[in-house]
Design a protein around this motif. Structure first.
Motif, short mmCIF file in Angstrom:
data_model
loop_
_atom_site.label_atom_id
_atom_site.label_comp_id
_atom_site.label_asym_id
_atom_site.label_seq_id
_atom_site.Cartn_x
_atom_site.Cartn_y
_atom_site.Cartn_z
N ILE A 67 84.95 34.36 6.05
CA ILE A 67 85.23 32.94 6.37
C ILE A 67 86.58 33.28 5.02
O ILE A 67 87.49 32.58 5.73
N ILE A 68 86.26 32.54 4.21
CA ILE A 68 87.36 33.09 3.07
C ILE A 68 88.60 34.15 3.06
O ILE A 68 89.56 32.91 3.52
N LYS A 69 88.14 34.86 3.78
CA LYS A 69 89.39 35.24 3.91
C LYS A 69 90.74 34.90 5.03
O LYS A 69 91.95 34.88 4.91
N VAL A 70 89.73 34.05 5.96
CA VAL A 70 90.22 33.48 7.48
C VAL A 70 91.39 32.44 6.60
O VAL A 70 92.70 32.35 6.75
N ILE A 71 90.76 32.04 5.91
CA ILE A 71 91.20 30.75 5.33
C ILE A 71 92.10 30.87 4.74
O ILE A 71 93.54 30.30 4.15
N MET A 72 92.05 32.24 3.27
CA MET A 72 93.37 32.51 3.05
C MET A 72 95.08 32.75 3.31
O MET A 72 95.56 32.59 2.65
N ILE A 73 94.26 33.55 4.45
CA ILE A 73 95.51 33.61 5.06
C ILE A 73 96.37 32.78 6.19
O ILE A 73 96.90 32.51 6.05
N MET A 74 95.66 31.88 6.00
CA MET A 74 95.70 30.16 6.60
C MET A 74 96.70 30.37 6.34
O MET A 74 98.18 29.02 6.12
N LEU A 75 96.39 29.52 4.73
CA LEU A 75 96.97 29.32 3.17
C LEU A 75 98.08 30.42 3.23
O LEU A 75 99.57 29.20 2.39
N TYR A 76 98.08 31.83 2.90
CA TYR A 76 99.41 31.93 2.60
C TYR A 76 99.42 33.56 2.91
O TYR A 76 100.74 33.44 2.83
N GLY A 77 99.69 33.37 4.47
CA GLY A 77 100.18 34.25 5.30
C GLY A 77 99.11 35.54 5.62
O GLY A 77 98.21 36.73 4.98
N ASP A 78 99.60 36.68 6.78
CA ASP A 78 98.99 37.70 7.09
C ASP A 78 99.15 38.85 5.76
O ASP A 78 98.85 39.52 5.79
N ASP A 79 99.72 38.77 5.10
CA ASP A 79 100.25 39.54 4.05
C ASP A 79 99.49 39.39 2.98
O ASP A 79 99.15 39.66 1.44
N TRP A 80 98.64 38.60 2.42
CA TRP A 80 97.96 37.77 1.67
C TRP A 80 97.06 38.22 1.21
O TRP A 80 97.18 38.52 -0.66
N GLN A 81 96.16 39.36 1.34
CA GLN A 81 95.31 40.93 0.81
C GLN A 81 95.99 41.30 0.06
O GLN A 81 96.44 41.45 -1.14
N ARG A 82 97.16 41.41 0.94
CA ARG A 82 97.53 42.46 0.63
C ARG A 82 98.82 43.05 -0.79
O ARG A 82 98.61 43.36 -2.00
N ASN A 83 99.02 41.73 -0.57
CA ASN A 83 99.62 41.40 -1.60
C ASN A 83 98.83 40.43 -2.70
O ASN A 83 99.73 41.14 -3.98
#
Length: 94
Positions: A67-83
Protein backbone atom coordinates in the motif's frame (compact mmCIF):
# COMPACT_ATOMS: atom_id res chain seq x y z
CA UNK A 1 15.61 20.98 7.98
CA UNK A 2 15.07 19.36 11.37
CA UNK A 3 13.28 16.06 12.01
CA UNK A 4 10.39 18.00 13.55
CA UNK A 5 10.07 20.23 10.50
CA UNK A 6 10.20 17.20 8.20
CA UNK A 7 7.42 15.52 10.16
CA UNK A 8 5.26 18.64 9.91
CA UNK A 9 5.77 18.79 6.13
CA UNK A 10 4.82 15.12 5.64
CA UNK A 11 1.84 15.23 8.04
CA UNK A 12 0.60 18.36 6.28
CA UNK A 13 1.05 16.83 2.83
CA UNK A 14 -0.91 13.75 3.92
CA UNK A 15 -3.65 15.74 5.66
CA UNK A 16 -2.83 14.38 9.13
CA UNK A 17 -4.15 10.93 8.28
CA UNK A 18 -2.55 7.52 7.93
CA UNK A 19 -2.05 6.79 4.23
CA UNK A 20 -2.72 3.09 4.82
CA UNK A 21 -5.85 2.98 7.01
CA UNK A 22 -6.99 6.67 7.06
CA UNK A 23 -6.99 6.96 10.88
CA UNK A 24 -5.50 10.16 12.35
CA UNK A 25 -1.72 10.08 12.13
CA UNK A 26 0.98 11.63 14.26
CA UNK A 27 3.92 9.57 12.97
CA UNK A 28 6.07 9.71 9.86
CA UNK A 29 7.64 6.56 8.46
CA UNK A 30 10.97 6.82 6.64
CA UNK A 31 11.00 4.45 3.67
CA UNK A 32 14.79 4.54 3.45
CA UNK A 33 16.18 4.32 6.98
CA UNK A 34 16.71 7.58 8.85
CA UNK A 35 20.47 7.07 9.08
CA UNK A 36 20.83 7.73 5.34
CA UNK A 37 21.30 11.48 5.59
CA UNK A 38 21.06 12.12 1.81
CA UNK A 39 17.32 11.39 1.96
CA UNK A 40 16.48 11.74 5.65
CA UNK A 41 14.38 14.85 5.00
CA UNK A 42 13.38 14.14 1.39
CA UNK A 43 9.58 14.31 1.00
CA UNK A 44 9.71 11.24 -1.23
CA UNK A 45 11.14 9.29 1.71
CA UNK A 46 8.33 9.95 4.19
CA UNK A 47 4.73 8.89 4.64
CA UNK A 48 2.19 9.53 7.40
CA UNK A 49 1.17 6.40 9.28
CA UNK A 50 -0.79 5.71 12.45
CA UNK A 51 1.16 3.86 15.13
CA UNK A 52 -0.39 0.48 14.18
CA UNK A 53 0.48 0.80 10.49
CA UNK A 54 3.92 2.19 11.39
CA UNK A 55 4.56 -0.91 13.50
CA UNK A 56 3.40 -3.11 10.59
CA UNK A 57 5.72 -1.29 8.18
CA UNK A 58 8.71 -1.89 10.46
CA UNK A 59 7.59 -5.52 10.83
CA UNK A 60 7.79 -5.83 7.03
CA UNK A 61 4.08 -6.60 6.68
CA UNK A 62 3.78 -7.20 2.93
CA UNK A 63 0.26 -5.76 2.57
CA UNK A 64 1.20 -2.54 4.38
CA UNK A 65 4.40 -2.15 2.36
CA UNK A 66 2.53 -2.69 -0.91
CA UNK A 67 0.00 0.00 0.00
CA UNK A 68 2.85 2.38 0.85
CA UNK A 69 4.46 1.67 -2.53
CA UNK A 70 1.20 2.34 -4.41
CA UNK A 71 0.60 5.60 -2.52
CA UNK A 72 4.13 6.85 -3.17
CA UNK A 73 3.87 6.02 -6.88
CA UNK A 74 0.56 7.90 -7.00
CA UNK A 75 2.23 10.92 -5.37
CA UNK A 76 5.55 10.93 -7.22
CA UNK A 77 5.15 8.80 -10.35
CA UNK A 78 6.29 5.45 -11.65
CA UNK A 79 9.97 6.31 -11.22
CA UNK A 80 9.57 7.15 -7.52
CA UNK A 81 11.34 4.04 -6.18
CA UNK A 82 14.18 4.13 -8.70
CA UNK A 83 14.74 7.87 -8.07
CA UNK A 84 14.80 7.41 -4.29
CA UNK A 85 17.22 4.50 -4.63
CA UNK A 86 19.53 6.67 -6.78
CA UNK A 87 19.43 9.55 -4.31
CA UNK A 88 19.95 7.34 -1.28
CA UNK A 89 22.31 4.71 -2.66
CA UNK A 90 20.08 2.12 -0.95
CA UNK A 91 17.89 -0.67 -2.33
CA UNK A 92 14.24 -0.27 -1.27
CA UNK A 93 12.51 -3.53 -0.41
CA UNK A 94 8.76 -2.99 -0.72
Amino acid sequence: MTDSQFSKVILSRDGGFCRVCTKPSHEVHHIVRREVMRVRHDEQNGISLCWKCHKKAHGKDSETLQIIKVIMIMLYGDDWQRNLEKKSGEIIKL
